[in-house]
Write an enzyme that holds these catalytic residues in place. Structure first.
Site, PDB file in Angstrom:
ATOM      1  N   SER A  81       0.681  -9.832   9.218  1.00 59.65           N
ATOM      2  CA  SER A  81      -0.695  -9.422   8.923  1.00 59.65           C
ATOM      3  C   SER A  81      -0.744  -8.438   7.770  1.00 59.65           C
ATOM      4  O   SER A  81      -1.789  -8.274   7.139  1.00 59.65           O
ATOM      5  CB  SER A  81      -1.355  -8.815  10.163  1.00 59.65           C
ATOM      6  N   THR A 129     -14.625 -10.426   3.711  1.00 60.15           N
ATOM      7  CA  THR A 129     -14.158 -11.685   4.281  1.00 60.15           C
ATOM      8  C   THR A 129     -12.650 -11.697   4.531  1.00 60.15           C
ATOM      9  O   THR A 129     -12.156 -12.582   5.229  1.00 60.15           O
ATOM     10  CB  THR A 129     -14.524 -12.872   3.367  1.00 60.15           C
ATOM     11  N   HIS A 166       4.238  -2.574  12.225  1.00 59.25           N
ATOM     12  CA  HIS A 166       5.370  -2.315  11.331  1.00 59.25           C
ATOM     13  C   HIS A 166       6.345  -1.368  12.019  1.00 59.25           C
ATOM     14  O   HIS A 166       5.953  -0.281  12.484  1.00 59.25           O
ATOM     15  CB  HIS A 166       4.895  -1.682  10.026  1.00 59.25           C
ATOM     16  N   CYS A 211       0.541   0.884   4.305  1.00 58.74           N
ATOM     17  CA  CYS A 211       0.680   0.714   5.755  1.00 58.74           C
ATOM     18  C   CYS A 211       2.099   0.986   6.236  1.00 58.74           C
ATOM     19  O   CYS A 211       2.297   1.496   7.346  1.00 58.74           O
ATOM     20  CB  CYS A 211       0.239  -0.687   6.159  1.00 58.74           C
ATOM     21  N   LYS A 249       6.480   1.869  -3.170  1.00 58.63           N
ATOM     22  CA  LYS A 249       5.428   2.591  -2.461  1.00 58.63           C
ATOM     23  C   LYS A 249       6.011   3.405  -1.305  1.00 58.63           C
ATOM     24  O   LYS A 249       5.624   4.562  -1.083  1.00 58.63           O
ATOM     25  CB  LYS A 249       4.384   1.614  -1.911  1.00 58.63           C
ATOM     26  N   ASN A 273      -0.214  -1.894  11.730  1.00 57.99           N
ATOM     27  CA  ASN A 273      -0.434  -1.912  10.286  1.00 57.99           C
ATOM     28  C   ASN A 273      -1.863  -2.212   9.859  1.00 57.99           C
ATOM     29  O   ASN A 273      -2.286  -1.764   8.779  1.00 57.99           O
ATOM     30  CB  ASN A 273       0.505  -2.914   9.624  1.00 57.99           C
TER      31      ASN A 273
END
Length: 365
Positions: free
Chosen positions: A194, A20, A258, A165, A220, A343
């Site tokens: 997003s 979802t 991105h 991403c 990251k 992304n």
């Protein structure tokens, strides 16, 4: 691209865990009419379990393309019912919003139920025998699956993950010039909303606004490239020691895409034309196998000074290509350039589907 090298006589039955959410919705649209996979099950939290998918996402569909009508009629399962949901599935894609320890436990439970897990989550990215893959760059990391299966006690089940991403907007270019030995990299990423699973309707505070912090992203973005560039030793992945990477990650008022502004030093000298040629010629296993989601050209270099642009270029090759431009010398570093990736496609669901295609083509699933 030309016809794929690998084809299937019967499609793999795929489940989507976290169906979802925004990335789950991307999985649904990407698997519609996919030549290898069919959506055979949808799972989410207990709040949505028992509803039809149409009911579960009513007023919450985030994409600009409609939900397939046949998917709306499917009943959503409780993701925590591993045995019940896993039955009859050949693999699952996982994109859930849970605590990391809960995600690790959930993904291992599905793997131990003999269902391969292709994950969009970060929880297992540093598990030594879990491959974290950008298929064009480090497909050989998939060999650690054998070590992982021994640890988990499985015959078919395993976990494979895609990286964050943000790094997709600059790591492909660094990979293309690995022979020139990048030593120091400064990257500032300008990340679409997003990436937080949001739209402007849900996050009006982002309109005409920039937020100079995204929790956990800088760590990251600095460390994950070293794992991508790492080696396989003793059945596990050992991260590379270089290049030294420092980043800043900034949220900007863009729907998708991105962008990265990158500065770098190289140990070996090369001309601008030689570096651009490496960008344009770089390809990997997905291109060799002509996988369905593989872009014809992994990296597209633009000569124009005002490219790449998120609105114009994030959708290149269906959002699976990476673009860059503005390569030039710098006053403090050797070179600088701008990179861009979509992304939620290359950086999320599309990247995971490409990993699954490679796993299928090489006989892992």
């Amino acid at each position: 691209m030309n016809n794929p090298v690998y084809t299937v006589s019967k499609k793999f039955r795929a489940g989507i865990i976290g169906a979802t959410g925004m990335v789950g919705q991307r999985f649904i649209t990407l698997l519609e009419n996919h030549p290898y996979f069919e959506t055979a099950g949808l799972a989410a939290s207990g709040r949505s379990a028992g509803m039809t998918y149409g009911e579960a996402v009513e007023g919450r569909w985030k994409l600009d393309i409609p939900c397939p009508e046949n998917i709306k009629k499917m009943v959503v399962h409780d993701a925590s019912d591993v045995a019940g949901f896993a039955e009859g599935l050949d693999l699952v894609f996982c994109a859930v919003n849970m605590k990391k320890d809960e995600i690790k436990a959930l993904e291992e439970a599905y793997a131990k139920a003999e269902v391969p897990v292709i994950s969009n989550n970060s929880a297992n990215r540093w598990t030594p025998d879990v491959p974290m893959v950008i298929p064009e760059i480090n497909d050989f990391h998939l060999e650690v699956i054998e070590t992982q299966r021994k640890r988990l006690g499985t015959k078919r089940g395993f976990i494979a993950v895609k990286p964050n991403c943000s790094i997709q907007s600059y790591v492909p270019m660094l990979a293309a010039i690995r022979d020139l030995v990048p030593t120091r990299v400064v990257a500032t990423t300008y990340q679409a909303i997003s990436g937080a699973g949001k739209t402007f309707r849900e996050w009006p505070e982002m309109i005409d606004n920039v937020i100079p912090y995204i929790g956990g992203e800088e760590e990251k973005s600095e460390k994950e490239p070293l794992r991508i560039f790492g080696s396989v030793e003793g059945g596990v992945i050992v991260p590379a020691a270089s290049p030294l990477i420092t980043t800043q990650c900034i949220r900007v008022p863009v729907t998708n895409g991105h962008t990265a502004a990158v500065f770098m030093d190289l140990e070996k000298k090369a001309s601008k034309d030689e570096i651009i040629a490496r960008f344009r010629e770089f390809s990997g296993k997905p291109q060799a196998l002509r996988l369905p989601s593989a872009p014809e050209h992994f990296i597209t270099y633009f000569d124009e000074d005002n490219r790449p642009q998120s609105a114009l270029d994030r959708g290149i090759y269906g959002g699976m290509g990476v673009s860059c431009g503005r390569l030039r010398t710098d006053t403090m570093f050797d070179w600088k350039f701008v990179g861009l990736s979509h992304n939620t496609l290359r950086g999320a669901a599309g990247g995971a589907v490409l990993i699954a295609e490679l796993l299928a083509a090489e006989g892992w699933i």
